[in-house]
Write a protein that holds these residues in place. Structure first.
Motif, PDB file in Angstrom:
ATOM      1  N   MET A  60      36.318  42.966  48.190  1.00  0.00           N
ATOM      2  CA  MET A  60      36.721  44.145  48.948  1.00  0.00           C
ATOM      3  C   MET A  60      35.599  45.174  49.043  1.00  0.00           C
ATOM      4  O   MET A  60      35.759  46.240  49.623  1.00  0.00           O
ATOM      5  CB  MET A  60      37.958  44.746  48.265  1.00  0.00           C
ATOM      6  N   ALA A 115      43.932  38.615  31.163  1.00  0.00           N
ATOM      7  CA  ALA A 115      44.584  39.900  31.469  1.00  0.00           C
ATOM      8  C   ALA A 115      45.985  39.943  30.849  1.00  0.00           C
ATOM      9  O   ALA A 115      46.380  40.950  30.246  1.00  0.00           O
ATOM     10  CB  ALA A 115      44.652  40.109  32.981  1.00  0.00           C
ATOM     11  N   ALA A 173      46.034  44.759  37.162  1.00  0.00           N
ATOM     12  CA  ALA A 173      45.307  45.729  37.986  1.00  0.00           C
ATOM     13  C   ALA A 173      43.924  46.010  37.415  1.00  0.00           C
ATOM     14  O   ALA A 173      43.401  47.110  37.534  1.00  0.00           O
ATOM     15  CB  ALA A 173      46.125  47.022  38.077  1.00  0.00           C
ATOM     16  N   THR A 201      35.671  42.393  44.005  1.00  0.00           N
ATOM     17  CA  THR A 201      34.328  42.211  44.582  1.00  0.00           C
ATOM     18  C   THR A 201      34.377  41.831  46.056  1.00  0.00           C
ATOM     19  O   THR A 201      33.483  42.199  46.826  1.00  0.00           O
ATOM     20  CB  THR A 201      33.552  41.129  43.814  1.00  0.00           C
ATOM     21  N   GLN A 229      41.915  45.643  29.629  1.00  0.00           N
ATOM     22  CA  GLN A 229      41.161  44.382  29.619  1.00  0.00           C
ATOM     23  C   GLN A 229      39.693  44.772  29.766  1.00  0.00           C
ATOM     24  O   GLN A 229      39.264  45.187  30.847  1.00  0.00           O
ATOM     25  CB  GLN A 229      41.603  43.484  30.779  1.00  0.00           C
TER      26      GLN A 229
END
Ligand code: TTP
Length: 399
Positions: free
Chosen positions: A14, A87, A7, A12, A78
């Motif tokens: 969106m 991640a 998560a 980008t 992260q």
């Protein structure tokens, strides 16, 4: 099984909806995408979660705290979004020495197939699509067509239509295979880890009946449509005797539905929202907390995020309105082209088909339209952008 949920991404594609919100925290049918994923993982057999956060991490932490449905959540940070392998590498110190599941926090998986994945040995969730060239296509063993041998990213000539859903059961040893080199698109990819694991052990493709990757704005509508199928009628707010509520409609506590309103379910009305008088809500619509839909407004198959206001005399169809958006009286959205072709939207500078005959607009947080604004199908209005009274917007207004 211990479950890593990714998560940390910047979301980008969106934008502008992710300008200030991590994509997994965008709401579909009233709840963040990530919450739906954690729920389904809990039902499927997750024992604890390691949620990898990065972009706008505090919003994720503040919402979930340290547990969900009685299962512990540990967070792994992260710091730069270098890719999905990176991640998982951030999550590795939080993992026990046992097999682990990896899921994307912004994808929806059908509950039964996800449960099958959890019950499998090393596995990857697969899904059949019509356009495999847009995805990672799974390569299967020629003698055993459930055994995965690798993944080819976006092949021009895909050898099958079976794609990678980004859901995996990894053996414990995969923790030692997370150092991969940078891929052609400049990321550290979990599919490269999968390929190594495929060379060391049998990895099975587990077919998913249904799967949705929520990457682009219209996929938030698709997510809302899917999740709305499981809404069950619950009217906890104040509903006027003069309102008509049909089907599976949820009205949360503190919401007010005034006289003359018709809501055709499935639909979700968040806490402290105000609807009406004389408004019409239909399709798989989700109205966020504190939003306001006023007199003579029709909202069809749309998502209004928290605090959005469509006050008077407006039509909003197949659209997504960000937090605190304000539509002036008479704002009208077009959601259909005269040539009936799928509506296109510009994503990261490129025109992309939504695949939808009907699609309206995407409006970033706190944007405002002047009275009698017309918004053409597929238009994107950026965060805090405005239109003037009577303006006809046929192109994006992003800045
Ligand atoms: P993507 O959807 O490929 O990436 P993104 O969410 O950043 O979106 P965009 O491409 O529009 O910028 O990522 C797949 C999943 O992996 C998603 O759940 C986010 C997560 N992710 C990370 O946690 N860290 C990363 O570095 C990347 C690239 C993705």
């Amino acid at each position: 099984m211990q479950t890593v949920v990714l998560a940390a991404g910047q979301g980008t594609r969106m934008r502008p909806l992710t300008d200030a919100t991590p994509k997994p925290m965008l709401r579909a049918a009233g709840r963040p995408l990530l919450e739906h994923t954690l729920d389904r993982a809990a039902d499927a057999g997750a024992s604890r979660f390691v949620v990898v956060v990065g972009y706008e991490a505090d919003q994720v932490r503040d919402h979930f705290g340290d547990s969900h449905r009685g299962l512990d959540i540990a967070y792994a940070e992260q710091t730069a979004q270098r890719g999905t392998a990176d991640a998982v590498r951030a999550a590795a110190p939080e993992l026990d020495d046992a097999p682990f599941v990896v899921l994307n926090g912004d994808a929806l998986y059908d509950p039964e197939s996800l449960a099958t994945l959890y019950d499998s040995g090393p596995a990857v969730g697969s899904y059949r699509v019509d356009n495999p060239s847009n995805y990672g296509v799974l390569q299967l063993d020629s003698d055993d067509n459930t055994r995965v041998t690798g993944v080819v990213e976006k092949p021009a000539n895909p050898e099958s239509n079976l794609i990678n859903t980004g859901s995996y059961v990894f053996p414990a040893t995969a923790k030692d295979r997370l150092d991969v080199s940078t891929s052609e698109r400049g990321e550290l990819e979990l599919t490269d880890v999968l390929e190594t694991v495929c060379g060391e052990t049998t990895v099975t493709a587990v077919p998913f009946d249904r799967w949705l990757d929520v990457g682009r704005p219209w996929e938030l509508l698709a997510a809302t449509e899917w999740l709305s199928e499981s809404l069950s009628r619950r009217l906890d707010g104040t509903v006027s005797d003069g309102a008509t509520i049909e089907g599976d409609v949820v009205v949360e506590a503190g919401a007010t539905i005034k006289a003359g309103v018709t809501i055709e379910g499935p639909a979700y009305i968040g806490e402290d929202a105000t609807i009406g008088p004389n408004a019409y809500i239909r399709g798989a619509t989700a109205i966020g907390a504190g939003a306001n839909v006023g007199h003579a407004v029709e909202i069809k198959n749309s998502v209004l995020l928290s605090g959005a206001t469509v006050g008077h005399l407006s039509y909003v169809g197949d659209s997504i309105l960000g937090r605190g958006v304000n539509f002036g009286a008479g704002t009208t959205v077009a959601n259909l082209r005269h040539d009936d072709k799928p509506v296109e939207v510009t994503v990261k500078g490129e025109r992309v088909s939504t695949g939808r005959r009907k699609f309206g607009v995407v409006v970033g947080d706190k944007a405002k339209t002047g009275i009698n604004t017309s918004l053409n199908a597929g238009v994107v209005v950026g965060t805090e952008m405005t239109t003037t009274p009577g303006e006809v917007l046929t192109r994006d207004r992003r800045e």
